[in-house]
Enzyme design. Sequence first.
Site: not given
Ligand SMILES: NC(=O)c1ccc[n+]([C@@H]2O[C@H](COP(=O)([O-])OP(=O)(O)OC[C@H]3O[C@@H](n4cnc5c(N)ncnc54)[C@H](O)[C@@H]3O)[C@@H](O)[C@H]2O)c1
Length: 243
Positions: A42, A51-52, A142, A146
């Site tokens: 992360d 950093d992705v 978004y 996605k």
């Molecule tokens: N939470 C939801 O309701 C939900 C619903 C549908 C899809 N998603 C998808 O699931 C995935 C995980 O979501 P989550 O709920 O764990 O979110 P979260 O916000 O808890 O975690 C996301 C993580 O991504 C990291 N991140 C952000 N930018 C980054 C970068 N440039 N390089 C590396 N890491 C980076 C953040 O530091 C964070 O730890 C995401 O892709 C999100 O779009 C989430």
Amino acid sequence: MKETRVAALKDKIILITGAAGAVGAAVAEGVRKAGGIAIATDLKGADLTLDVTSEESWQRVVAEVGERHGRLDGLVNAAGIVAIGSVEKLDFATWRRVLSINLDGTFLGCKYAFPLLKERGGSIVNLSSVSGLVGGYNLAAYNASKGGVSLLTKSVALLGARNRPPIRCNAVCPAFLEGPMVDGIAGTARDPGSAMDKMSAEIPIGRLGKPSEVAALCLYLLSDDSGFVTGADLPIDGGLTAK
Ligand SMILES: NC(=O)c1ccc[n+]([C@@H]2O[C@H](COP(=O)([O-])OP(=O)(O)OC[C@H]3O[C@@H](n4cnc5c(N)ncnc54)[C@H](O)[C@@H]3O)[C@@H](O)[C@H]2O)c1
């Protein structure tokens, strides 16, 4: 959990992005419980900094995994952000940022993990969303990011299917989950409590999903149990997209 399930990922080396977040952390924990080796990455707060959006960052991490383990068995692209905004309201910088993390980040992950996955085959799981399957008027960036992840997944799956043994690639499409992402969305509303209730009410099952439920689907996709599943968009949404 039965013994067989516990050993489902025995000795498999799985790289996870966004692993300090709700879903990524649940996947890393699940991989370890299932006997695998989780490489949690992360921006901060994980085993390795990645950093992705940075090609250089991916090259460094993949080289480190190669040196340390000599291979990779799975990749979970869980890093992602959400930004609320319609096509009219969203500024270009926010659009670029969402696309860069969610879509460029997933592209770079697939691209740089591929050489390490090739020799023994493996499994890539991309975190898409129900927002990759259906639109929302205020989710322009978004939705685009996605939707891109879901179709990129199919392209990667078709390339991976030509490899022997195959590299599978699937997209997981959750609806609203408990955790900081949805807390953040609700926090922008005038009344966060009722915004949260509204989100739960949109889901036929009547509640938000849990990161552990999404992690369980990811673990299945990483394991050999799902050997014939590739190129799929798998909703995990309490019935949201069944409507
Ligand atoms: N939470 C939801 O309701 C939900 C619903 C549908 C899809 N998603 C998808 O699931 C995935 C995980 O979501 P989550 O709920 O764990 O979110 P979260 O916000 O808890 O975690 C996301 C993580 O991504 C990291 N991140 C952000 N930018 C980054 C970068 N440039 N390089 C590396 N890491 C980076 C953040 O530091 C964070 O730890 C995401 O892709 C999100 O779009 C989430």
